[in-house]
Write a protein that holds these residues in place. Structure first.
Motif, mmCIF file in Angstrom:
data_model
loop_
_atom_site.group_PDB
_atom_site.id
_atom_site.type_symbol
_atom_site.label_atom_id
_atom_site.label_comp_id
_atom_site.label_asym_id
_atom_site.label_seq_id
_atom_site.Cartn_x
_atom_site.Cartn_y
_atom_site.Cartn_z
ATOM 1 N N PHE A 180 8.407 4.709 7.847
ATOM 2 C CA PHE A 180 9.598 5.304 8.503
ATOM 3 C C PHE A 180 10.825 4.627 8.179
ATOM 4 O O PHE A 180 11.817 5.307 8.071
ATOM 5 C CB PHE A 180 9.157 5.311 10.073
ATOM 6 N N VAL A 181 10.685 3.258 8.091
ATOM 7 C CA VAL A 181 11.935 2.361 7.616
ATOM 8 C C VAL A 181 12.403 2.742 6.267
ATOM 9 O O VAL A 181 13.377 2.946 5.738
ATOM 10 C CB VAL A 181 11.728 0.902 7.857
ATOM 11 N N THR A 182 11.259 2.900 5.532
ATOM 12 C CA THR A 182 11.134 2.946 3.901
ATOM 13 C C THR A 182 12.233 4.423 3.846
ATOM 14 O O THR A 182 12.920 4.741 3.027
ATOM 15 C CB THR A 182 10.024 2.940 3.277
ATOM 16 N N ALA A 183 11.394 5.552 4.728
ATOM 17 C CA ALA A 183 12.017 6.886 4.630
ATOM 18 C C ALA A 183 13.327 6.844 4.999
ATOM 19 O O ALA A 183 14.154 7.671 4.205
ATOM 20 C CB ALA A 183 11.073 7.729 5.199
ATOM 21 N N TYR A 227 12.959 -7.720 10.104
ATOM 22 C CA TYR A 227 12.916 -6.874 9.265
ATOM 23 C C TYR A 227 13.562 -7.125 7.603
ATOM 24 O O TYR A 227 13.329 -6.595 6.849
ATOM 25 C CB TYR A 227 14.375 -5.736 9.837
ATOM 26 N N TYR A 228 14.479 -8.110 7.951
ATOM 27 C CA TYR A 228 14.856 -9.085 6.275
ATOM 28 C C TYR A 228 13.769 -9.508 5.740
ATOM 29 O O TYR A 228 13.594 -8.991 4.521
ATOM 30 C CB TYR A 228 15.969 -10.102 6.872
ATOM 31 N N ARG A 229 12.858 -10.111 6.263
ATOM 32 C CA ARG A 229 11.605 -10.718 5.787
ATOM 33 C C ARG A 229 10.737 -9.576 5.193
ATOM 34 O O ARG A 229 10.210 -9.511 4.186
ATOM 35 C CB ARG A 229 10.909 -11.605 6.683
ATOM 36 N N LEU A 230 10.695 -8.540 6.131
ATOM 37 C CA LEU A 230 9.650 -7.466 5.655
ATOM 38 C C LEU A 230 10.243 -6.481 4.763
ATOM 39 O O LEU A 230 9.338 -6.291 3.686
ATOM 40 C CB LEU A 230 9.301 -6.557 6.966
ATOM 41 N N PHE A 231 11.453 -6.001 4.526
ATOM 42 C CA PHE A 231 11.905 -5.327 4.008
ATOM 43 C C PHE A 231 12.936 -5.633 2.779
ATOM 44 O O PHE A 231 13.161 -4.910 1.916
ATOM 45 C CB PHE A 231 12.850 -4.021 4.890
ATOM 46 N N ASP A 288 18.621 12.431 7.166
ATOM 47 C CA ASP A 288 17.949 12.803 8.389
ATOM 48 C C ASP A 288 17.005 11.580 9.293
ATOM 49 O O ASP A 288 17.100 11.379 10.299
ATOM 50 C CB ASP A 288 17.037 13.800 8.315
ATOM 51 N N ALA A 289 16.181 10.907 8.158
ATOM 52 C CA ALA A 289 15.376 9.915 8.591
ATOM 53 C C ALA A 289 16.082 8.598 9.144
ATOM 54 O O ALA A 289 16.017 8.253 10.010
ATOM 55 C CB ALA A 289 14.237 9.475 7.549
ATOM 56 N N ALA A 290 17.257 8.719 8.541
ATOM 57 C CA ALA A 290 18.115 7.546 8.845
ATOM 58 C C ALA A 290 18.766 7.543 10.083
ATOM 59 O O ALA A 290 18.710 6.470 11.003
ATOM 60 C CB ALA A 290 19.262 7.301 7.945
ATOM 61 N N ARG A 291 19.220 8.857 10.252
ATOM 62 C CA ARG A 291 19.769 9.373 11.630
ATOM 63 C C ARG A 291 18.900 8.919 12.867
ATOM 64 O O ARG A 291 19.209 8.464 14.051
ATOM 65 C CB ARG A 291 20.425 10.468 11.692
ATOM 66 N N SER A 292 17.498 9.327 12.483
ATOM 67 C CA SER A 292 16.372 9.325 13.655
ATOM 68 C C SER A 292 16.140 7.743 13.725
ATOM 69 O O SER A 292 15.739 7.459 15.050
ATOM 70 C CB SER A 292 15.139 10.103 13.198
#
Length: 128
Positions: A34-37, A90-94, A43-47
């Protein structure tokens, strides 16, 4: 939200929940997708934005309780404390694609707690 009676312990638990969610073998890949999308689709970013705004406000309860106990200044921005605490996960993961250990989660929570106690996360009156 955790309610240990201690701001720092509550904040640690919030960050551990985020870290644990991504480590979960079922929920983790779904959350990561979901984060990647959201990076690729408006639309995914807004969600995702709406989801995070709601979660940050919900988790800010640990800061509101800390204000009531006198652990942090009254003008502390709860949602920003939560953002500050979970951002390293989130920084470390993405961004750097590093694993996130429980030690990393605790360190992130400790840093955000110290900033809040020092008055460094005050409400500014603005919201995106």
């Amino acid at each position: 939200m955790p309610d240990t009676g201690s701001f720092q312990d509550d904040l640690r638990e919030v960050v551990r929940l985020v870290q644990g969610g991504f480590a979960d073998p079922v929920a983790g890949p779904i959350s990561a997708a979901f984060v990647t999308a959201a990076v690729q689709n408006g639309d995914a970013a807004r969600s995702l934005h709406d989801f995070f705004m709601a979660r940050h406000e919900q988790a800010a309860e640990v800061v509101r309780r800390a204000v009531e106990r006198g652990e942090v200044p009254a003008d502390t921005d709860g949602a920003d404390v939560i953002r500050m605490a979970v951002a390293p996960v989130y920084y470390r993961l993405f961004v750097t694609h590093e694993p996130v250990t429980e030690r990393d989660a605790v360190r992130a929570a400790n840093a955000a707690a110290a900033a809040a106690r020092a008055g460094g996360v005050q409400c500014t009156g603005r919201r995106p």
